[in-house]
Design a protein around this motif. Structure first.
Motif, short mmCIF file in Angstrom:
data_model
loop_
_atom_site.label_atom_id
_atom_site.label_comp_id
_atom_site.label_asym_id
_atom_site.label_seq_id
_atom_site.Cartn_x
_atom_site.Cartn_y
_atom_site.Cartn_z
N LYS A 98 77.56 74.30 6.46
CA LYS A 98 78.45 72.97 6.93
C LYS A 98 78.00 72.96 8.49
O LYS A 98 77.67 74.00 8.91
CB LYS A 98 80.18 73.49 6.96
CG LYS A 98 80.62 73.52 5.78
CD LYS A 98 82.10 73.67 5.96
CE LYS A 98 82.94 72.36 6.30
NZ LYS A 98 84.28 72.71 6.44
N HIS A 102 79.41 68.19 12.12
CA HIS A 102 80.11 67.33 11.28
C HIS A 102 81.09 67.97 10.34
O HIS A 102 80.93 68.28 9.31
CB HIS A 102 79.16 66.61 10.56
CG HIS A 102 78.17 65.89 11.45
ND1 HIS A 102 76.87 66.29 11.65
CD2 HIS A 102 78.16 64.51 11.77
CE1 HIS A 102 76.09 65.52 12.38
NE2 HIS A 102 77.06 64.29 12.56
N GLU A 103 82.10 68.82 10.87
CA GLU A 103 83.08 69.69 10.43
C GLU A 103 83.49 69.00 8.95
O GLU A 103 83.93 69.61 7.89
CB GLU A 103 84.12 70.07 11.05
CG GLU A 103 85.12 71.24 10.95
CD GLU A 103 84.37 72.61 10.72
OE1 GLU A 103 84.67 73.35 9.93
OE2 GLU A 103 83.41 72.75 11.64
N ASN A 104 84.15 67.66 9.20
CA ASN A 104 84.93 67.18 7.93
C ASN A 104 83.73 66.45 7.19
O ASN A 104 84.34 65.82 5.98
CB ASN A 104 85.75 66.30 8.46
CG ASN A 104 86.97 66.89 9.22
OD1 ASN A 104 87.15 67.97 9.09
ND2 ASN A 104 87.16 66.31 10.33
N ASP A 105 82.40 66.62 7.21
CA ASP A 105 81.53 65.75 6.31
C ASP A 105 81.04 66.85 5.28
O ASP A 105 80.32 67.67 5.74
CB ASP A 105 80.28 65.14 7.24
CG ASP A 105 81.08 63.93 7.78
OD1 ASP A 105 81.72 62.95 7.09
OD2 ASP A 105 80.84 63.93 9.08
N PHE A 106 81.28 66.38 3.96
CA PHE A 106 80.64 67.34 3.09
C PHE A 106 79.31 66.90 2.55
O PHE A 106 78.96 65.87 2.38
CB PHE A 106 81.38 67.53 1.81
CG PHE A 106 80.84 68.35 0.55
CD1 PHE A 106 80.91 69.52 0.49
CD2 PHE A 106 80.24 67.47 -0.25
CE1 PHE A 106 80.34 70.08 -0.52
CE2 PHE A 106 79.46 67.90 -1.38
CZ PHE A 106 79.68 69.43 -1.49
#
Lengths: 399, 231
Positions: A98, A102-106
């Motif tokens: 990760k 961009h913590e929330n982007d998979f």
């Protein structure tokens, strides 16, 4: 003036109710088309996989890894006639990286053997100079062009990723990669938002017990027509080993890997039919109200000489026409929202799940046919009510 | 066919020993009690009686809208008590014109289209239907209101459209259920004049239920019904 004409006139009696019913039908069909398209698009994803590409994983679960030397054994596998069964093979690991920025982007991060990777995944295209750099740079990474665009990454950028699977490098340093190339693809089976990096770099950095272990082995059989026999031969090769394998063609592996999503899609499939049931209730309610308000008219028509079946046909025509009046904007809305807007978005952002997210002409036909049939069914109870109408009772009520 | 000619043919309506019973709350109520009635062809008859005397029930039996419990009913040469519901419906479309108290026009259709409505039950071209409906409206004096919807017409005009609808099939018998009940005196007079004209000039047999003595006076015969028996 004729009877179908009378049915049309009746539809327009209450414009507000008609508009609301038509809107209800249209929205229900839009939802139906969206759900069906999602399910069909998912099914379609497997059509883009290659029949000769096989994936070998741990027999128990995808999460457990395999000894690296299995890759050599798979590559060297020969048939009873002594001829090779496999023309190319490689090995990969799921890194689960990760980007803290961009913590929330998979996005998928996969360690791939740079020497053999492109022999198995030959749809992936990397410019020659970038491929050369990938081969020469131990912490080099090649990323999908869409992912690079999304995160504004460029060749030469250094990226640090965190891995909940492997933690920090064995020496306590973070996993730092240098983007040396951007790949594109000639097939929709390959996601354009994956972060590939060299397997040897990962192997250098992992704990001792995780070294020389691979997540899965991907191989290409010599003859796609005999892929099923090759998968059996691979698994048989490791039958007596401590770690047994499960080999599948790419489509089966893909579906198994996304098993949870498959369940969600199965639910979506059921939901699409529930939506149709709701559509039926909306129509039945509207038709029933409309017919109930006109009971005296039907009674007088019966008195004039209209047969029960003629009046029933009139009501069924009316309910079917209302359903079709809703189906037309429903199809137009579906085209604009699902085919154009949502399709572009999903194909861009979730290409590996939905490589082609477009409404099929069959789905439109299914939606219109369903609306027509449901419209017809919605009119059955009111039609029967009118057919059985007691003229004397109802005329007396009016008087 | 003149009224005189038609009268010589025989009965338009023949009722023999008709009993009509209704069951309400487990109790059987006899509304018509062994009733006999002969209405000659070409007559104009008014049926009077207090509420609950059975006049509407009798009218419904004559129109084929209901069936007797026992007895014989012959209208326009057809034994209604022996016919199935579907047969009676077809028979009604060809032989009876019904005029209701509350007109019962379809609001979504123009006057012309309302009159055309019964003709949809017969095989004829659209042009022929339209022509016949226009003639019927001319007979009732509404040739200038053909394109008007019921909401654009007065009560009297609506009832005249209903009469045009009742005669457009050229039925032998016209049945009026309180045809002037919702109208003012002038409008009622116009409707009654129309009935007289249809009876006199076209030889239609008319039987009309009414509470209005003045309306009844316009008929050639007045019959009084009391407790299910004709006086």
């Amino acid at each position: 003036m004729n009877l179908p004409g009378l049915a049309v006139r009746n539809i327009y009696r209450n414009p507000v109710r008609l508009a609301l019913t038509v809107a209800g039908v249209a929205v229900a069909l839009l939802t139906f088309v969206t759900l069906r398209t999602a399910v069909m698009s998912w099914d379609e994803a497997k059509n883009y996989t290659l029949k000769d590409r096989l994936v070998t994983r741990h027999k128990i679960t995808f999460v457990m890894d395999l000894p690296k030397n299995y890759a050599d054994d798979v590559r060297d596998l020969k048939g009873a006639d002594g001829k090779p069964l496999i023309r190319a093979s490689t090995f990969l690991n799921w890194f689960g990286g990760k980007d803290p920025a961009h913590e929330n982007d998979f996005f998928a991060t996969i360690a791939a053997d740079h020497n053999t990777f492109l022999t198995v995944y030959d749809e992936i295209k990397i410019p020659d100079d970038q491929l050369k750099a990938f081969n020469e740079t131990r912490n080099g990474a090649v990323v999908g062009d869409l992912l690079a665009t999304k995160f504004n990454w460029k060749v030469g950028d250094n990226i640090t990723l965190e891995s909940p699977i492997y933690g920090l490098r064995e020496n306590g340093e973070p996993w730092t990669f240098k983007i040396v190339g951007l790949y594109s693809t000639t097939s929709k089976a390959v996601d354009r938002q994956t972060f590939y990096f060299r397997w040897d770099y990962m192997n250098d950095g992992v704990r001792a017990e995780a070294k020389d272990r691979v997540g899965w082995i991907a191989s290409r059989s010599v003859d796609a027509a005999h892929a099923a026999e090759v998968t059996a031969a691979i698994d048989k090769r490791f039958d007596d080993a401590d770690t047994q394998t499960l080999t599948q063609d790419e489509a089966s592996f893909f579906q198994g890997f996304m098993g949870m999503v498959s369940s969600v899609l199965a639910i979506m499939s059921y939901l699409s039919y529930i939506i149709l049931a709701i559509l039926g209730l909306i129509l039945a309610n509207a038709i029933s109200m409309s017919v109930r308000e006109r009971t005296n008219e039907y009674a007088s028509m019966k008195a004039i000489g209209f047969h029960a079946k003629t009046l029933a046909s009139l009501i069924l025509t009316e309910s079917t026409l209302i359903a079709l009046a809703g189906a037309i904007p429903g199809v137009i809305l579906s085209y604009l929202i699902v085919d154009v807007a949502l399709g572009d978005f999903l194909e861009y952002n979730l290409a590996n799940f939905f490589p082609v997210f477009r409404v099929k002409i069959w789905t439109y036909a299914e939606a219109v046919a369903a609306a027509t049939v449901i419209g017809l069914f919605a009119g059955i109870v009111p039609a029967l009510t009118v057919a059985r109408l007691n003229v004397v009772e109802n005329l007396r009520r009016v008087a | 066919m003149s009224a005189e000619q038609s009268k010589s043919v025989g009965s338009a309506i023949s009722i023999k020993g008709v009993v009509k019973e209704f069951t309400r709350g487990g109790q059987t109520l006899r509304v018509l009690n062994s009733l006999d009635l002969e209405v000659p062809e070409g007559s104009f008859e008014a049926l009077m009686g207090p509420s609950g005397s059975g006049k509407s029930t009798l009218l419904n039996l004559i129109a084929g809208l209901d069936k007797p419990t026992s007895g014989e009913i012959t209208v326009a040469g057809a034994r209604l008590d022996r016919m199935s519901d579907a047969e009676i419906t077809s028979w009604r479309a060809a032989n009876v014109g019904i005029v209701f108290q509350s007109y019962n026009l379809l609001p979504v259709l123009t006057a012309l289209e309302n009159v055309e409505l019964p003709l949809l039950l017969h095989k004829m071209t659209s042009a022929e239907r339209k022509k016949r409906a226009q003639i019927a409206l001319e007979i009732v004096g509404l040739s200038d209101r053909m394109g008007h919807y019921p909401r654009m017409l007065s009560g009297g005009q609506e009832q005249r459209v209903a009469i045009a609808r009742a005669i457009v099939n050229d039925p032998k018998v016209i049945i009026g259920d309180e045809p002037t009940g919702d109208l003012d005196r002038n409008s009622a007079d116009e409707i009654l004049k129309l009935f007289e004209q249809l009876n006199r000039e076209l030889g239609k047999t008319i039987i009309m239920v009414t509470h209005d003595p003045e309306a009844a006076e316009r008929a050639t015969v007045i019959r009084r019904l009391n407790k299910g028996v004709l006086a």
